[in-house]
Design a protein around this motif. Structure first.
Motif, PDB file in Angstrom:
ATOM      1  N   GLY A   2       0.760  -1.107   0.310  1.00 50.49           N
ATOM      2  CA  GLY A   2      -0.059   0.077  -0.035  1.00 50.49           C
ATOM      3  C   GLY A   2       0.663   1.207  -0.161  1.00 50.49           C
ATOM      4  O   GLY A   2       1.988   1.250   0.387  1.00 50.49           O
ATOM      5  N   LYS A   3       0.322   2.465  -0.332  1.00 49.68           N
ATOM      6  CA  LYS A   3       0.790   3.765  -0.496  1.00 49.68           C
ATOM      7  C   LYS A   3       0.719   4.188   0.885  1.00 49.68           C
ATOM      8  O   LYS A   3      -0.018   4.183   1.669  1.00 49.68           O
ATOM      9  N   SER A   4       1.985   4.484   1.391  1.00 53.87           N
ATOM     10  CA  SER A   4       2.101   5.103   2.727  1.00 53.87           C
ATOM     11  C   SER A   4       2.513   6.733   2.703  1.00 53.87           C
ATOM     12  O   SER A   4       3.230   7.373   1.892  1.00 53.87           O
ATOM     13  N   GLN A   5       1.595   7.443   3.688  1.00 53.45           N
ATOM     14  CA  GLN A   5       1.809   8.928   3.468  1.00 53.45           C
ATOM     15  C   GLN A   5       2.053   9.351   4.890  1.00 53.45           C
ATOM     16  O   GLN A   5       1.815   8.822   5.954  1.00 53.45           O
ATOM     17  N   LEU A   6       2.778  10.570   4.852  1.00 53.23           N
ATOM     18  CA  LEU A   6       2.999  10.990   6.511  1.00 53.23           C
ATOM     19  C   LEU A   6       1.583  11.902   6.735  1.00 53.23           C
ATOM     20  O   LEU A   6       1.103  12.349   5.829  1.00 53.23           O
ATOM     21  N   ARG A   7       1.275  11.845   7.943  1.00 54.59           N
ATOM     22  CA  ARG A   7       0.077  12.625   8.543  1.00 54.59           C
ATOM     23  C   ARG A   7       0.729  14.089   8.818  1.00 54.59           C
ATOM     24  O   ARG A   7       1.902  14.044   8.909  1.00 54.59           O
ATOM     25  N   LEU A   8      -0.238  14.755   8.758  1.00 55.83           N
ATOM     26  CA  LEU A   8       0.160  16.360   9.120  1.00 55.83           C
ATOM     27  C   LEU A   8       0.990  16.613  10.537  1.00 55.83           C
ATOM     28  O   LEU A   8       2.097  17.224  10.379  1.00 55.83           O
ATOM     29  N   GLN A   9       0.510  15.687  11.366  1.00 48.97           N
ATOM     30  CA  GLN A   9       1.349  15.935  12.670  1.00 48.97           C
ATOM     31  C   GLN A   9       2.762  15.302  12.447  1.00 48.97           C
ATOM     32  O   GLN A   9       3.604  15.796  13.170  1.00 48.97           O
ATOM     33  N   GLU A  10       2.866  14.382  11.779  1.00 43.71           N
ATOM     34  CA  GLU A  10       4.305  13.870  11.737  1.00 43.71           C
ATOM     35  C   GLU A  10       5.287  14.737  10.968  1.00 43.71           C
ATOM     36  O   GLU A  10       6.231  15.049  11.195  1.00 43.71           O
ATOM     37  N   VAL A  11       4.551  15.300   9.881  1.00 42.47           N
ATOM     38  CA  VAL A  11       5.471  16.410   9.203  1.00 42.47           C
ATOM     39  C   VAL A  11       5.979  17.390  10.101  1.00 42.47           C
ATOM     40  O   VAL A  11       6.975  17.994  10.253  1.00 42.47           O
ATOM     41  N   GLN A  12       4.861  17.970  11.167  1.00 45.35           N
ATOM     42  CA  GLN A  12       5.037  18.820  12.223  1.00 45.35           C
ATOM     43  C   GLN A  12       6.428  18.486  12.926  1.00 45.35           C
ATOM     44  O   GLN A  12       7.323  19.239  13.243  1.00 45.35           O
ATOM     45  N   GLU A  13       6.147  17.354  13.404  1.00 44.23           N
ATOM     46  CA  GLU A  13       6.920  16.775  14.304  1.00 44.23           C
ATOM     47  C   GLU A  13       8.530  16.715  13.689  1.00 44.23           C
ATOM     48  O   GLU A  13       9.529  16.912  14.286  1.00 44.23           O
ATOM     49  N   MET A  14       8.591  16.130  12.490  1.00 47.44           N
ATOM     50  CA  MET A  14       9.603  15.925  11.722  1.00 47.44           C
ATOM     51  C   MET A  14      10.398  17.589  11.416  1.00 47.44           C
ATOM     52  O   MET A  14      11.514  17.665  11.688  1.00 47.44           O
ATOM     53  N   ILE A  16      10.121  20.016  13.424  1.00 46.47           N
ATOM     54  CA  ILE A  16      10.544  20.659  14.788  1.00 46.47           C
ATOM     55  C   ILE A  16      11.737  19.651  15.089  1.00 46.47           C
ATOM     56  O   ILE A  16      12.747  20.369  15.745  1.00 46.47           O
ATOM     57  N   TYR A  17      11.874  18.315  15.010  1.00 44.51           N
ATOM     58  CA  TYR A  17      13.266  17.438  15.129  1.00 44.51           C
ATOM     59  C   TYR A  17      14.375  18.289  14.276  1.00 44.51           C
ATOM     60  O   TYR A  17      15.393  18.495  14.820  1.00 44.51           O
ATOM     61  N   VAL A  43      25.135  30.995  13.397  1.00 46.16           N
ATOM     62  CA  VAL A  43      24.595  32.028  14.244  1.00 46.16           C
ATOM     63  C   VAL A  43      23.319  32.340  13.819  1.00 46.16           C
ATOM     64  O   VAL A  43      22.095  32.245  14.378  1.00 46.16           O
ATOM     65  N   GLY A  44      22.998  32.456  12.327  1.00 48.57           N
ATOM     66  CA  GLY A  44      21.928  32.946  11.664  1.00 48.57           C
ATOM     67  C   GLY A  44      20.943  31.897  11.494  1.00 48.57           C
ATOM     68  O   GLY A  44      19.777  31.944  11.903  1.00 48.57           O
ATOM     69  N   MET A  45      21.481  30.710  11.213  1.00 46.35           N
ATOM     70  CA  MET A  45      20.664  29.530  10.942  1.00 46.35           C
ATOM     71  C   MET A  45      20.114  28.932  12.464  1.00 46.35           C
ATOM     72  O   MET A  45      18.875  28.629  12.475  1.00 46.35           O
ATOM     73  N   ALA A  46      20.701  29.180  13.503  1.00 51.82           N
ATOM     74  CA  ALA A  46      20.336  28.800  14.738  1.00 51.82           C
ATOM     75  C   ALA A  46      18.968  29.831  14.904  1.00 51.82           C
ATOM     76  O   ALA A  46      18.093  29.183  15.662  1.00 51.82           O
ATOM     77  N   ARG A  47      19.418  30.976  14.837  1.00 57.36           N
ATOM     78  CA  ARG A  47      18.258  32.089  15.216  1.00 57.36           C
ATOM     79  C   ARG A  47      17.193  31.764  14.376  1.00 57.36           C
ATOM     80  O   ARG A  47      15.851  31.647  14.820  1.00 57.36           O
ATOM     81  N   GLY A  48      17.389  31.271  13.185  1.00 60.45           N
ATOM     82  CA  GLY A  48      16.194  31.095  12.222  1.00 60.45           C
ATOM     83  C   GLY A  48      15.250  29.692  12.803  1.00 60.45           C
ATOM     84  O   GLY A  48      14.170  30.095  12.661  1.00 60.45           O
ATOM     85  N   PHE A  49      15.864  28.654  13.068  1.00 58.76           N
ATOM     86  CA  PHE A  49      15.333  27.538  13.470  1.00 58.76           C
ATOM     87  C   PHE A  49      14.811  27.616  15.014  1.00 58.76           C
ATOM     88  O   PHE A  49      13.892  26.793  15.287  1.00 58.76           O
ATOM     89  N   GLU A  50      15.311  28.501  15.832  1.00 55.76           N
ATOM     90  CA  GLU A  50      14.633  28.693  16.758  1.00 55.76           C
ATOM     91  C   GLU A  50      13.256  29.459  16.875  1.00 55.76           C
ATOM     92  O   GLU A  50      12.213  29.230  17.305  1.00 55.76           O
ATOM     93  N   ALA A  51      13.255  30.410  15.841  1.00 59.11           N
ATOM     94  CA  ALA A  51      12.053  31.044  15.286  1.00 59.11           C
ATOM     95  C   ALA A  51      11.121  30.263  14.925  1.00 59.11           C
ATOM     96  O   ALA A  51       9.899  30.048  14.892  1.00 59.11           O
ATOM     97  N   VAL A  52      11.532  29.018  13.945  1.00 57.87           N
ATOM     98  CA  VAL A  52      10.675  27.996  13.421  1.00 57.87           C
ATOM     99  C   VAL A  52      10.036  27.138  14.593  1.00 57.87           C
ATOM    100  O   VAL A  52       8.926  26.859  14.737  1.00 57.87           O
ATOM    101  N   LEU A  53      10.816  26.888  15.637  1.00 59.58           N
ATOM    102  CA  LEU A  53      10.023  26.313  16.851  1.00 59.58           C
ATOM    103  C   LEU A  53       9.223  26.962  17.536  1.00 59.58           C
ATOM    104  O   LEU A  53       8.118  26.294  17.842  1.00 59.58           O
ATOM    105  N   LYS A  54       9.242  28.239  17.545  1.00 63.02           N
ATOM    106  CA  LYS A  54       8.413  29.093  18.093  1.00 63.02           C
ATOM    107  C   LYS A  54       7.043  29.023  17.365  1.00 63.02           C
ATOM    108  O   LYS A  54       5.682  28.954  17.788  1.00 63.02           O
ATOM    109  N   LYS A  55       7.214  28.919  15.932  1.00 58.81           N
ATOM    110  CA  LYS A  55       5.974  28.798  15.183  1.00 58.81           C
ATOM    111  C   LYS A  55       5.259  27.458  15.297  1.00 58.81           C
ATOM    112  O   LYS A  55       4.106  27.429  14.866  1.00 58.81           O
ATOM    113  N   LEU A  56       6.064  26.419  15.430  1.00 61.81           N
ATOM    114  CA  LEU A  56       5.497  25.215  15.351  1.00 61.81           C
ATOM    115  C   LEU A  56       4.967  24.395  16.512  1.00 61.81           C
ATOM    116  O   LEU A  56       4.144  23.668  16.523  1.00 61.81           O
ATOM    117  N   GLU A  57       5.887  24.663  17.540  1.00 62.35           N
ATOM    118  CA  GLU A  57       5.396  23.920  18.958  1.00 62.35           C
ATOM    119  C   GLU A  57       4.106  24.419  19.556  1.00 62.35           C
ATOM    120  O   GLU A  57       4.167  25.484  19.793  1.00 62.35           O
TER     121      GLU A  57
END
Length: 98
Positions: A2-14, A16-17, A43-57
């Motif tokens: 069967g065809k396997s798909q990621l659920r929306l929450q799994e993409v969000q968790e991915m 975040i990881y 420094v820039g990438m860490a700052r950016g992905f910290e902002a991503v965490l705030k948007k997603l978590e």
């Protein structure tokens, strides 16, 4: 099989990881950039992905494009320089084309 798909929450968790791993890679990215550039990439990438965490978590999203758009906007508005534009556009482009 069967065809396997990621659920929306799994993409969000991915995402975040990945964001946690990018923040943890700050020193490694900085050292790599010092060899070829001005040494601020980590420094820039860490700052950016910290902002991503705030948007997603702790948030709920109704569609995949909303996750990718949130990631793209967070990166575009917080990383700075060319990296913010490149990575922000990558995720916003994905959102637009879904």
């Amino acid at each position: 099989m069967g065809k396997s798909q990621l659920r929306l929450q799994e993409v969000q968790e991915m995402m975040i990881y990945v964001s946690h791993k990018m923040v943890a890679s700050k020193d490694q990215l900085t050292q790599a950039d010092k060899a070829i550039g001005d040494g601020d990439h980590g420094v820039g990438m860490a700052r950016g992905f910290e902002a991503v965490l705030k948007k997603l978590e702790g948030q709920e999203f109704a569609a995949l494009d909303q996750i990718f758009n949130a990631v793209g906007m967070a990166l575009m508005t917080s990383v700075g320089g060319a990296a913010g534009a490149v990575f922000g556009t990558l995720f916003r482009g994905a959102a637009k084309n879904l």
